[in-house]
Scaffold this motif. Sequence first.
Motif, PDB file in Angstrom:
ATOM      1  N   MET A  43      29.416  14.116  51.138  1.00  0.00           N
ATOM      2  CA  MET A  43      29.611  13.472  49.852  1.00  0.00           C
ATOM      3  C   MET A  43      29.267  14.465  48.753  1.00  0.00           C
ATOM      4  O   MET A  43      28.167  14.973  48.698  1.00  0.00           O
ATOM      5  N   SER A  44      30.211  14.746  47.897  1.00  0.00           N
ATOM      6  CA  SER A  44      29.953  15.732  46.841  1.00  0.00           C
ATOM      7  C   SER A  44      29.483  15.033  45.575  1.00  0.00           C
ATOM      8  O   SER A  44      29.938  13.940  45.243  1.00  0.00           O
ATOM      9  N   GLN A  45      28.592  15.708  44.921  1.00  0.00           N
ATOM     10  CA  GLN A  45      28.079  15.176  43.653  1.00  0.00           C
ATOM     11  C   GLN A  45      28.933  15.719  42.519  1.00  0.00           C
ATOM     12  O   GLN A  45      29.288  16.897  42.507  1.00  0.00           O
ATOM     13  N   THR A  46      29.252  14.884  41.581  1.00  0.00           N
ATOM     14  CA  THR A  46      29.999  15.360  40.422  1.00  0.00           C
ATOM     15  C   THR A  46      29.003  15.819  39.371  1.00  0.00           C
ATOM     16  O   THR A  46      27.994  15.165  39.127  1.00  0.00           O
ATOM     17  N   GLN A  47      29.316  16.963  38.814  1.00  0.00           N
ATOM     18  CA  GLN A  47      28.443  17.497  37.767  1.00  0.00           C
ATOM     19  C   GLN A  47      28.845  16.914  36.430  1.00  0.00           C
ATOM     20  O   GLN A  47      30.023  16.659  36.160  1.00  0.00           O
ATOM     21  N   ALA A  48      27.834  16.725  35.605  1.00  0.00           N
ATOM     22  CA  ALA A  48      28.107  16.247  34.252  1.00  0.00           C
ATOM     23  C   ALA A  48      28.884  17.337  33.516  1.00  0.00           C
ATOM     24  O   ALA A  48      28.672  18.527  33.754  1.00  0.00           O
ATOM     25  N   PRO A  49      29.798  16.937  32.652  1.00  0.00           N
ATOM     26  CA  PRO A  49      30.544  17.955  31.903  1.00  0.00           C
ATOM     27  C   PRO A  49      29.580  18.778  31.033  1.00  0.00           C
ATOM     28  O   PRO A  49      28.552  18.283  30.566  1.00  0.00           O
ATOM     29  N   LEU A  50      29.919  20.042  30.867  1.00  0.00           N
ATOM     30  CA  LEU A  50      29.085  20.912  30.047  1.00  0.00           C
ATOM     31  C   LEU A  50      29.106  20.445  28.593  1.00  0.00           C
ATOM     32  O   LEU A  50      30.139  20.012  28.077  1.00  0.00           O
ATOM     33  N   SER A  51      27.969  20.562  27.966  1.00  0.00           N
ATOM     34  CA  SER A  51      27.895  20.214  26.538  1.00  0.00           C
ATOM     35  C   SER A  51      28.636  21.276  25.739  1.00  0.00           C
ATOM     36  O   SER A  51      28.902  22.389  26.226  1.00  0.00           O
ATOM     37  N   LEU A  52      28.980  20.949  24.509  1.00  0.00           N
ATOM     38  CA  LEU A  52      29.633  21.914  23.633  1.00  0.00           C
ATOM     39  C   LEU A  52      28.767  23.159  23.497  1.00  0.00           C
ATOM     40  O   LEU A  52      29.267  24.290  23.506  1.00  0.00           O
ATOM     41  N   TYR A  53      27.467  22.964  23.416  1.00  0.00           N
ATOM     42  CA  TYR A  53      26.527  24.086  23.316  1.00  0.00           C
ATOM     43  C   TYR A  53      26.690  25.030  24.501  1.00  0.00           C
ATOM     44  O   TYR A  53      26.706  26.247  24.343  1.00  0.00           O
ATOM     45  N   ASP A  54      26.796  24.477  25.701  1.00  0.00           N
ATOM     46  CA  ASP A  54      26.929  25.289  26.910  1.00  0.00           C
ATOM     47  C   ASP A  54      28.331  25.881  27.072  1.00  0.00           C
ATOM     48  O   ASP A  54      28.499  26.905  27.716  1.00  0.00           O
ATOM     49  N   GLN A  55      29.324  25.239  26.486  1.00  0.00           N
ATOM     50  CA  GLN A  55      30.700  25.729  26.590  1.00  0.00           C
ATOM     51  C   GLN A  55      30.990  26.863  25.609  1.00  0.00           C
ATOM     52  O   GLN A  55      31.621  27.846  25.970  1.00  0.00           O
ATOM     53  N   ASP A  56      30.539  26.680  24.353  1.00  0.00           N
ATOM     54  CA  ASP A  56      30.901  27.640  23.297  1.00  0.00           C
ATOM     55  C   ASP A  56      29.884  27.531  22.162  1.00  0.00           C
ATOM     56  O   ASP A  56      29.989  26.662  21.300  1.00  0.00           O
ATOM     57  N   ILE A  57      28.913  28.409  22.166  1.00  0.00           N
ATOM     58  CA  ILE A  57      27.818  28.300  21.192  1.00  0.00           C
ATOM     59  C   ILE A  57      28.310  28.494  19.753  1.00  0.00           C
ATOM     60  O   ILE A  57      27.776  27.884  18.825  1.00  0.00           O
ATOM     61  N   LEU A  58      29.334  29.315  19.551  1.00  0.00           N
ATOM     62  CA  LEU A  58      29.867  29.488  18.198  1.00  0.00           C
ATOM     63  C   LEU A  58      30.481  28.185  17.699  1.00  0.00           C
ATOM     64  O   LEU A  58      30.193  27.742  16.583  1.00  0.00           O
ATOM     65  N   LEU A  59      31.300  27.574  18.538  1.00  0.00           N
ATOM     66  CA  LEU A  59      31.904  26.293  18.162  1.00  0.00           C
ATOM     67  C   LEU A  59      30.815  25.241  17.942  1.00  0.00           C
ATOM     68  O   LEU A  59      30.878  24.448  17.000  1.00  0.00           O
ATOM     69  N   TRP A  60      29.789  25.242  18.806  1.00  0.00           N
ATOM     70  CA  TRP A  60      28.662  24.319  18.649  1.00  0.00           C
ATOM     71  C   TRP A  60      27.967  24.526  17.304  1.00  0.00           C
ATOM     72  O   TRP A  60      27.665  23.566  16.601  1.00  0.00           O
TER      73      TRP A  60
END
Length: 155
Positions: free
Chosen positions: A1-18
């Motif tokens: 059974m695989s666990q689904t990861q929470a989607p990355l926050s905007l901060y973790d995806q692109d700090i400039l955009l954040w």
Amino acid sequence: MSQTQAPLSLYDQDILLWSEDTAAKLRAKDFEHLDLEHLIEEVEALGISQKKELLSRLTVLLEHLLKRCYVNLPENFNGWEITIRHQRTELEILLGFAPSLKSRCPESFNQAWRIALKNVRQGYPQVNFPNEWPFNRSVESLLNNDVWLNENTEK
């Protein structure tokens, strides 16, 4: 059974955009949707960065002042003086943007002195560098006085 990861926050995806999104929310006074945890982290990091820059620039300045005053290699004097002028300019700019750093200079000076002295002693083991800074350690003096020109300097 695989666990689904929470989607990355905007901060973790692109700090400039954040950061742009956070600034827009602050301007709009949309405090309810701010990522406070990361905002606090970034504000704290900004202060740490400023203190680190002060220490780094003081260290380089002291290293080059020591070399210029105590290492008898005239062919290197110009390069050391260029670095001294550059670090002084950068310190003036830094203190202009963050005047409260000036009150941290005595503590930062002591740490920068220990590091600079260790570095120049490793680089020039044949040179007898002083154990204590022999000149005025005020910010104004460090930024303006060409101590190697002082005829009364004891070396």
